[in-house]
Each structure stands twice: as structure tokens, then as C-alpha cells.
Design an enzyme around this catalytic site. Structure first.
Site, PDB file in Angstrom:
ATOM      1  N   GLU A   1      10.606   3.015  -6.791  1.00  0.00           N
ATOM      2  CA  GLU A   1      10.853   1.974  -5.798  1.00  0.00           C
ATOM      3  C   GLU A   1      12.313   1.954  -5.360  1.00  0.00           C
ATOM      4  O   GLU A   1      12.611   1.804  -4.174  1.00  0.00           O
ATOM      5  CB  GLU A   1      10.451   0.604  -6.356  1.00  0.00           C
ATOM      6  CG  GLU A   1       8.953   0.396  -6.482  1.00  0.00           C
ATOM      7  CD  GLU A   1       8.238   0.382  -5.141  1.00  0.00           C
ATOM      8  OE1 GLU A   1       8.847  -0.055  -4.137  1.00  0.00           O
ATOM      9  OE2 GLU A   1       7.080   0.817  -5.095  1.00  0.00           O
TER      10      GLU A   1
ATOM     11  N   TYR B   1      11.182  -7.994  -3.124  1.00  0.00           N
ATOM     12  CA  TYR B   1      10.194  -6.975  -2.757  1.00  0.00           C
ATOM     13  C   TYR B   1       9.976  -5.984  -3.897  1.00  0.00           C
ATOM     14  O   TYR B   1       8.839  -5.693  -4.289  1.00  0.00           O
ATOM     15  CB  TYR B   1      10.624  -6.220  -1.496  1.00  0.00           C
ATOM     16  CG  TYR B   1       9.711  -5.062  -1.197  1.00  0.00           C
ATOM     17  CD1 TYR B   1       8.518  -5.256  -0.506  1.00  0.00           C
ATOM     18  CD2 TYR B   1      10.001  -3.780  -1.653  1.00  0.00           C
ATOM     19  CE1 TYR B   1       7.645  -4.202  -0.262  1.00  0.00           C
ATOM     20  CE2 TYR B   1       9.144  -2.722  -1.427  1.00  0.00           C
ATOM     21  CZ  TYR B   1       7.967  -2.934  -0.728  1.00  0.00           C
ATOM     22  OH  TYR B   1       7.107  -1.897  -0.518  1.00  0.00           O
TER      23      TYR B   1
ATOM     24  N   ASP C   1       5.808  -5.834   3.683  1.00  0.00           N
ATOM     25  CA  ASP C   1       6.914  -5.053   4.219  1.00  0.00           C
ATOM     26  C   ASP C   1       6.677  -4.831   5.707  1.00  0.00           C
ATOM     27  O   ASP C   1       5.750  -5.403   6.300  1.00  0.00           O
ATOM     28  CB  ASP C   1       7.076  -3.735   3.453  1.00  0.00           C
ATOM     29  CG  ASP C   1       5.898  -2.783   3.642  1.00  0.00           C
ATOM     30  OD1 ASP C   1       4.899  -3.162   4.316  1.00  0.00           O
ATOM     31  OD2 ASP C   1       5.967  -1.652   3.118  1.00  0.00           O
TER      32      ASP C   1
END
Length: 306
Positions: free
Chosen positions: A48, A133, A151
Site C-alpha cells: 500500500e 485510506y 478512492d
């Protein structure tokens, strides 16, 4: 569309059918990135952080090399920070601060969480450099314990499919409402894949077999604008697009009656886009010697020209 209108659209679409269609599409053949084959929180966190503003195909090589060098959170925490930053720079992974934060987050896992990764978005967000996020993504993909990811890709999908207004709070509410219970891992992967593969800025609805075409507002209207797509691509909703659909559809059949062909090329066939509209489209194709129409009225059939 108002929030009430959005809710009505989702009810009309049948949430269960929408959910099942998306998950089946994803599981039938998604992009096979290695971090999608693991539920190790450390490996997912690395992916990520690397994926921020870096193309995923480039991330694969860097991710493999990083984990070869520092295979566990313990190994990363024990590493010299300058080596981690040097690796980051060599791989051209963007801001070097991300490498520093990742190294520090590894130390936090060992010191503040006894070597065990926290499992909720709120706890994960306590790690250095891990924003809401990323925290939610790790909670979802490692522990199946996240909220709906929202997103840019997801916003585009919801905006187009269900006419959700361009409002972050509404996007989050609708995304959470649509996600099945206890399914954040597969759902968040699936809806992001939909936005990344089929519902791109220039959509590939038919090419990628978008599972939501049956319910999609944009597919019905031909208006594929979105929050990150301020102008409609000239191809979308054009006669050229529908001409292509006619040809592709007729390749699958020897011949079709007009009212059998119509619904196969647009979901809102009828009314202003009924037989008269279709005949005009076919007349253009016949002039180009691509199709032939035989018969009159409701008895007419159309086929590709040999």
C-alpha cells in the site's frame, strides 16, 4: 441526484444482485498482483505504501525485492534506516519520507503492539505515515475488518453507476451501504478493480465485461463524465460507439430481428431510442456495406454482410 434519489437508484438496482455480480466478475479473473495472494498485514502495508502514486506493475518488482531483503516486520524494524531509504530511492518509489515512515511504523508494531499488527482502521492509523485510506486498506485486505474503501476509482464507479452526487460524505455513505457485511477484503478489491480496469477515465464497459452494465446510469445514458473526468469522451454515447456494438453483436448471431438486436446494444432500447433510431443506425452501416436488412416492419431481420 439527491441523496434520496441515490437511495432509490440503489434500491431499484437490487443491492444483492449488484453485489453478487461484482464479486463474481472479480473472482472470475482479476489482475493477479502478489499482495492479493496474501493476508500478511506487513506485506500488505508495504504494498500500500509503495502503491502511492506509483504504477502497480512497477510496484511488483520493488515489492518482491523489498520483502526479500526485509521479509518480516522485525527485520525491517532492525534495519538501518539509511539502507531502507537508499532502497526506496534506487527503486524510484517517490518521496523518501515514505520509507522513513514505513521503517518507523515497523518499530511501533514491535514496541507498542508487542509485534502483532493492529487489526482495526483506527489502530492502524496510529502507525507513522499511515493515513485513513491506508489504514482501512490494510484492515480490509489483511483482516477482512475494514470499512468501504473510497478512492478516486471508487468515486468514479459510484458516480457513473448510480448517479451519486460529487460529495465525499455521500460517496462514503453509499459505498459503506453497498458493501456486504464482513466482506471488506473481497469487496474493496473488487470495486477498485472495477474502477481500474472497466470504469477507467475512458471506460471499457463491453471490452472488460463490466458486471454493472445492467444497472449503470452512465451506460444507459452514454454520459460517462465523472468527478475526475470533467469532459465526456467524444466516443462514449456516440453513434460510432453503437455502430461498433451492432457489428460485435451480429458477429455472435447469424441474424437478429430488430427488436432482438436493439436491447443487446443498449439497455434503454425503446422510446426515443427504439426502432426508428436503430433503423437510422443500420442505414448508416448498410451504406458502408457492413450490414444488410431484409424485410419490412416487425418482420425485418439484420445480418452482417458476407
Amino acid at each position: 441526484m439527491t441523496e434520496t434519489g441515490t437511495e432509490d437508484a440503489l434500491e431499484a438496482a437490487d443491492r444483492d444482485a449488484v453485489r453478487e455480480a461484482l464479486v463474481e466478475w472479480y473472482e472470475a479473473g482479476h489482475r493477479d498482483y502478489p499482495w492479493r495472494r496474501t493476508d500478511d498485514a506487513y506485506e500488505i502495508l508495504v504494498s500500500e505504501v509503495m502503491s502511492q502514486q506509483t504504477q502497480l506493475d512497477r510496484v511488483v518488482k520493488a515489492w518482491d525485492a523489498f520483502l526479500d531483503r526485509w521479509p518480516t516486520v522485525d527485520a525491517l524494524a532492525d534495519a538501518d534506516r539509511s539502507e531502507v531509504v537508499g532502497f526506496w530511492s534506487d527503486q524510484r518509489l517517490g518521496y523518501n519520507n515514505r520509507a522513513r515512515y514505513l521503517h518507523e511504523a515497523a518499530g511501533q508494531v514491535l514496541e507498542e503492539f508487542d509485534g502483532e499488527f493492529p487489526e482495526t482502521p483506527d489502530e492502524l492509523a496510529e502507525l507513522m505515515g499511515v493515513g485513513p485510506y491506508t489504514a482501512n486498506a490494510v484492515a480490509s485486505f489483511a483482516f477482512n475488518n475494514g470499512d468501504a474503501v473510497v478512492d478516486t476509482n471508487v468515486k468514479r464507479v459510484l458516480y457513473r453507476a448510480f448517479d451519486v452526487p460529487d460529495d465525499d460524505a455521500v460517496f462514503e455513505r453509499v459505498a459503506q451501504d453497498l458493501m456486504p457485511d464482513d466482506a471488506s477484503r473481497v469487496w474493496n478489491n473488487a470495486i477498485m478493480e472495477l474502477g481500474g480496469v472497466a470504469c477507467q477515465k475512458t471506460p471499457r464497459c463491453d471490452e472488460e465485461g463490466c458486471p454493472w452494465r445492467e444497472w449503470c446510469h452512465a451506460y444507459e445514458t452514454g454520459d460517462f463524465t465523472a468527478p475526475d473526468v470533467p469532459t465526456q469522451p467524444s466516443f462514449e454515447g456516440s453513434r460510432r460507439q453503437f455502430r461498433g456494438r451492432v457489428v460485435r453483436t451480429l458477429k455472435e448471431y447469424d441474424e437478429l430481428a430488430l427488436d432482438e438486436l436493439g436491447p443487446r446494444i443498449r439497455v434503454d432500447y425503446g422510446g426515443d431510442h427504439g426502432q426508428e433510431w436503430l433503423r437510422g443506425l443500420l442505414a448508416d452501416l448498410a451504406d458502408d456495406e457492413l450490414v444488410e436488412v431484409e424485410g419490412e416492419g416487425d418482420e425485418a431481420v439484420v445480418r452482417l454482410r458476407a
